[in-house]
Write a protein that holds these residues in place. Structure first.
Motif, PDB file in Angstrom:
ATOM      1  N   GLU A 172       0.832  -1.205   0.000  1.00 38.78           N
ATOM      2  CA  GLU A 172       0.000   0.000   0.000  1.00 38.78           C
ATOM      3  C   GLU A 172       0.868   1.258   0.000  1.00 38.78           C
ATOM      4  N   LYS A 173       1.962   1.243   0.779  1.00 36.91           N
ATOM      5  CA  LYS A 173       2.871   2.388   0.800  1.00 36.91           C
ATOM      6  C   LYS A 173       3.534   2.573  -0.562  1.00 36.91           C
ATOM      7  N   ARG A 174       3.891   1.449  -1.181  1.00 36.09           N
ATOM      8  CA  ARG A 174       4.540   1.519  -2.485  1.00 36.09           C
ATOM      9  C   ARG A 174       3.582   2.089  -3.526  1.00 36.09           C
ATOM     10  N   GLN A 175       2.339   1.618  -3.492  1.00 34.65           N
ATOM     11  CA  GLN A 175       1.358   2.113  -4.445  1.00 34.65           C
ATOM     12  C   GLN A 175       1.086   3.604  -4.231  1.00 34.65           C
ATOM     13  N   ALA A 176       1.054   4.026  -2.972  1.00 35.85           N
ATOM     14  CA  ALA A 176       0.834   5.444  -2.669  1.00 35.85           C
ATOM     15  C   ALA A 176       1.976   6.290  -3.220  1.00 35.85           C
ATOM     16  N   ALA A 177       3.205   5.778  -3.087  1.00 30.80           N
ATOM     17  CA  ALA A 177       4.366   6.512  -3.589  1.00 30.80           C
ATOM     18  C   ALA A 177       4.286   6.673  -5.107  1.00 30.80           C
ATOM     19  N   GLU A 179      10.303   6.838  -6.036  1.00 32.39           N
ATOM     20  CA  GLU A 179       9.955   7.723  -4.929  1.00 32.39           C
ATOM     21  C   GLU A 179      10.653   9.072  -5.035  1.00 32.39           C
ATOM     22  N   TYR A 237      -1.576   7.739 -13.195  1.00 35.72           N
ATOM     23  CA  TYR A 237      -1.325   6.539 -12.395  1.00 35.72           C
ATOM     24  C   TYR A 237      -2.416   5.509 -12.647  1.00 35.72           C
ATOM     25  N   LYS A 240      -3.797   1.620 -11.360  1.00 35.53           N
ATOM     26  CA  LYS A 240      -3.720   0.680 -10.250  1.00 35.53           C
ATOM     27  C   LYS A 240      -2.786  -0.472 -10.590  1.00 35.53           C
ATOM     28  N   ALA A 267       1.527   6.587  -6.915  1.00 35.03           N
ATOM     29  CA  ALA A 267       0.403   7.478  -7.231  1.00 35.03           C
ATOM     30  C   ALA A 267       0.790   8.940  -7.027  1.00 35.03           C
ATOM     31  N   ASN A 268       1.519   9.225  -5.962  1.00 32.84           N
ATOM     32  CA  ASN A 268       1.945  10.595  -5.677  1.00 32.84           C
ATOM     33  C   ASN A 268       2.940  11.112  -6.708  1.00 32.84           C
TER      34      ASN A 268
END
Length: 219
Positions: free
Chosen positions: A41-46, A189, A58, A60, A48-49
């Motif tokens: 989840e953290k990786r996907q958030a990075a 990142e 982005y 999914k 997406a950001n």
């Protein structure tokens, strides 16, 4: 059925020990899966950001697509099979840009470090660039040996591809794309790092396209 019979035949102490073992094992497995989900989840958030500052979209699963300096780009995980035999069962993370023009048929600059022994010792239509940095990094191949050799010997192409060679990633040209491959996704990142990579890849893609057009007009 055999497991049930074994459980029924256990003495109380053995049964308790077995139950404790299973509870502990399931607890650790559950914690491991939860940790993996949190990391993902953290990786996907990075990822997406990262889309907005790069002007990309982005999707999914951790993929960024769009255009950079007018050329189609793709950033995301891919099967490593196309990188070479050594990576066929691995997941790699690729930043690639489409070349704005048609390169010679099946023109490839394959990562030498991941190539099979068969490719290293030579197969049909394999050639060298005549430039030490590029020949150390890549194995070049094209359906037309002459067309591929002329393209890779263009000074602008050699300079642009040489600028892609670095210890942090592996560069390649394949399927009319030029790209950089990473073994881990952490590079995304850093927006500045990704933007730098994209700028170098766009330069290389344009150099390949312009050199190919010059060769076409001169033919």
């Amino acid at each position: 059925m055999d497991l049930l019979n074994d459980l029924l035949n256990m003495v109380p102490g053995e049964l308790i020990a077995f139950i404790v073992f299973m509870v502990v094992s399931l607890t650790y497995a559950s914690r491991g899966r939860k940790k993996e989900r949190v990391l993902e989840e953290k990786r996907q958030a990075a990822w997406a950001n990262m889309a907005r500052p790069l002007g990309l979209t982005y999707e999914k699963g951790g993929t960024l697509t769009g255009e950079f300096e007018g050329l189609p780009v793709h950033i995301g995980p891919e099967n490593g099979e196309r990188m070479g035999e050594a990576m066929e069962n691995e997941t790699v993370y690729v930043v690639r840009v489409e070349v704005p023009g048609k390169l010679p048929g099946h023109f490839v600059a394959a990562p030498r470090k991941w190539a099979s022994l068969l490719v290293r010792v030579g197969v049909i239509n394999v050639f060298k660039a005549g430039e030490p940095v590029l020949d150390k990094a890549h194995i070049f191949q094209s359906a037309s040996h002459e067309a591929g050799l002329k393209l890779i010997q263009d000074p602008d192409v050699q300079q642009a591809l040489r600028d892609l060679v670095n210890p942090e990633s592996v560069s390649y040209v394949r399927d009319n794309h030029v790209g950089l491959t990473y073994l881990t996704p952490t590079f995304v990142e850093d927006a500045g790092k990704v933007r730098h990579d994209l700028a170098l890849l766009v330069r290389a893609a344009n150099a390949l396209a312009k050199a190919q057009e010059r060769l076409r007009l001169a033919a």
